[in-house]
Design a protein around this motif. Sequence first.
Motif, PDB file in Angstrom:
ATOM      1  N   ALA A 279       0.841  -1.203   0.000  1.00  7.78           N
ATOM      2  CA  ALA A 279       0.000   0.000   0.000  1.00  7.78           C
ATOM      3  C   ALA A 279       0.873   1.249   0.000  1.00  7.78           C
ATOM      4  CB  ALA A 279      -0.929  -0.007   1.213  1.00  7.78           C
ATOM      5  N   LEU A 280       1.929   1.236   0.797  1.00  8.88           N
ATOM      6  CA  LEU A 280       2.852   2.366   0.816  1.00  8.88           C
ATOM      7  C   LEU A 280       3.425   2.597  -0.580  1.00  8.88           C
ATOM      8  CD1 LEU A 280       5.641   3.186   3.321  1.00  8.88           C
ATOM      9  CD2 LEU A 280       6.167   3.025   0.914  1.00  8.88           C
ATOM     10  N   MET A 281       3.799   1.518  -1.252  1.00 10.06           N
ATOM     11  CA  MET A 281       4.390   1.646  -2.586  1.00 10.06           C
ATOM     12  C   MET A 281       3.380   2.204  -3.589  1.00 10.06           C
ATOM     13  SD  MET A 281       7.033  -1.514  -2.887  1.00 10.06           S
ATOM     14  CE  MET A 281       6.243  -2.773  -1.925  1.00 10.06           C
ATOM     15  N   ARG A 282       2.134   1.793  -3.473  1.00 11.19           N
ATOM     16  CA  ARG A 282       1.118   2.329  -4.384  1.00 11.19           C
ATOM     17  C   ARG A 282       0.899   3.821  -4.145  1.00 11.19           C
ATOM     18  NH1 ARG A 282      -1.285  -2.577  -2.980  1.00 11.19           N
ATOM     19  NH2 ARG A 282      -2.813  -1.550  -1.637  1.00 11.19           N
ATOM     20  N   VAL A 283       0.854   4.224  -2.870  1.00  9.45           N
ATOM     21  CA  VAL A 283       0.682   5.641  -2.550  1.00  9.45           C
ATOM     22  C   VAL A 283       1.880   6.436  -3.072  1.00  9.45           C
ATOM     23  CG1 VAL A 283       0.564   7.334  -0.674  1.00  9.45           C
ATOM     24  CG2 VAL A 283      -0.815   5.254  -0.545  1.00  9.45           C
TER      25      VAL A 283
ATOM     26  N   ALA B  74       4.046   5.620  -5.424  1.00  9.48           N
ATOM     27  CA  ALA B  74       4.126   5.591  -6.887  1.00  9.48           C
ATOM     28  C   ALA B  74       3.104   6.525  -7.525  1.00  9.48           C
ATOM     29  CB  ALA B  74       3.925   4.157  -7.385  1.00  9.48           C
ATOM     30  N   ARG B  75       1.946   6.638  -6.901  1.00 13.25           N
ATOM     31  CA  ARG B  75       0.859   7.440  -7.470  1.00 13.25           C
ATOM     32  C   ARG B  75       0.978   8.919  -7.098  1.00 13.25           C
ATOM     33  NH1 ARG B  75      -3.056   4.183  -5.660  1.00 13.25           N
ATOM     34  NH2 ARG B  75      -3.515   5.522  -3.913  1.00 13.25           N
ATOM     35  N   GLN B  76       1.363   9.191  -5.828  1.00 15.64           N
ATOM     36  CA  GLN B  76       1.292  10.562  -5.328  1.00 15.64           C
ATOM     37  C   GLN B  76       2.621  11.123  -4.839  1.00 15.64           C
ATOM     38  OE1 GLN B  76      -1.776   9.343  -2.467  1.00 15.64           O
ATOM     39  NE2 GLN B  76      -3.083  10.918  -3.392  1.00 15.64           N
ATOM     40  N   GLY B  77       3.663  10.320  -4.850  1.00 12.17           N
ATOM     41  CA  GLY B  77       4.962  10.774  -4.357  1.00 12.17           C
ATOM     42  C   GLY B  77       5.123  10.477  -2.878  1.00 12.17           C
ATOM     43  N   LEU B  78       6.349  10.533  -2.452  1.00 11.81           N
ATOM     44  CA  LEU B  78       6.691  10.158  -1.087  1.00 11.81           C
ATOM     45  C   LEU B  78       6.080  11.092  -0.046  1.00 11.81           C
ATOM     46  CD1 LEU B  78       8.299   7.973   0.270  1.00 11.81           C
ATOM     47  CD2 LEU B  78      10.258   9.488   0.258  1.00 11.81           C
ATOM     48  N   GLU B  79       5.906  12.346  -0.420  1.00 13.23           N
ATOM     49  CA  GLU B  79       5.341  13.290   0.546  1.00 13.23           C
ATOM     50  C   GLU B  79       3.919  12.919   0.942  1.00 13.23           C
ATOM     51  OE1 GLU B  79       4.924  14.520  -3.605  1.00 13.23           O
ATOM     52  OE2 GLU B  79       6.700  14.173  -2.428  1.00 13.23           O
TER      53      GLU B  79
ATOM     54  N   ALA C 288       6.844   0.601 -11.061  1.00 12.38           N
ATOM     55  CA  ALA C 288       6.284   0.896  -9.738  1.00 12.38           C
ATOM     56  C   ALA C 288       7.355   0.737  -8.663  1.00 12.38           C
ATOM     57  CB  ALA C 288       5.095  -0.024  -9.452  1.00 12.38           C
ATOM     58  N   ASP C 289       8.113  -0.352  -8.736  1.00 11.73           N
ATOM     59  CA  ASP C 289       9.194  -0.554  -7.768  1.00 11.73           C
ATOM     60  C   ASP C 289      10.266   0.520  -7.932  1.00 11.73           C
ATOM     61  OD1 ASP C 289       7.932  -2.762  -6.710  1.00 11.73           O
ATOM     62  OD2 ASP C 289       9.254  -4.236  -7.667  1.00 11.73           O
ATOM     63  N   GLY C 290      10.541   0.901  -9.183  1.00  4.53           N
ATOM     64  CA  GLY C 290      11.547   1.934  -9.446  1.00  4.53           C
ATOM     65  C   GLY C 290      11.161   3.277  -8.859  1.00  4.53           C
ATOM     66  N   ARG C 291       9.876   3.626  -8.939  1.00  4.59           N
ATOM     67  CA  ARG C 291       9.421   4.892  -8.353  1.00  4.59           C
ATOM     68  C   ARG C 291       9.611   4.876  -6.841  1.00  4.59           C
ATOM     69  NH1 ARG C 291       5.644   4.474 -12.662  1.00  4.59           N
ATOM     70  NH2 ARG C 291       4.118   3.363 -11.402  1.00  4.59           N
TER      71      ARG C 291
END
Length: 192
Positions: free
Chosen positions: A17-21, A23-28, A105-108
């Motif tokens: 879930a963290l990775m999807r967030v 990847a979609r919206q950035g780490l912030e 996705a993993d790369g982001r």
Amino acid sequence: MPKKVDHQARRTLIADALMRVAARQGLEAVSLRHVAAEAGVSSGMVQHYFRTKDEMMAFAMAVVRERNQARVTEAIVRLGEEPPPRLLLRTMFATILPLTEESRADGRVALAFLAYTAVRPEAAASLREDTRDLTDFVAGLLPGPRQQERAAGLLALMEGLGVYLLGGHYTAEQALAVLDAQLDVVFPAGVG
């Protein structure tokens, strides 16, 4: 009888879930609350497994690392026993580069984590160890002198190509052509 809980599966669910967030919206955008909503669990459950955002980030990066290692191992096994060093490196780098939807996705996430560790050096310890190990592995495959420096250069090229791929600056074909051109320099005709 109490329900048996697979704690590793729950941690992985949260990391995904963290990775999807990210990847979609950035780490912030990554927060305990946002990750919990994405995972479909309570914030309390997320806090049960990860006390801080740093813990959650480190676990997510470990999941990305394991996925990359599994993809690389699978690709290398397909090459058969004792593949030539140039082919081994090309296969490994092409597998790590964000060329597929899954690896993008993993790369982001990996890129976001790298940026995250730039301002939190204490979170970068495992990343530094991975970089040392990978540099040593690549150096051991290279012909000629200055293997460590040339290995570091190849890894920097791969990272840069990854950033360009994620940003849409290069197509997969362009990135692989650049990689092949550099491998041709490192492995002149008839070497490796």
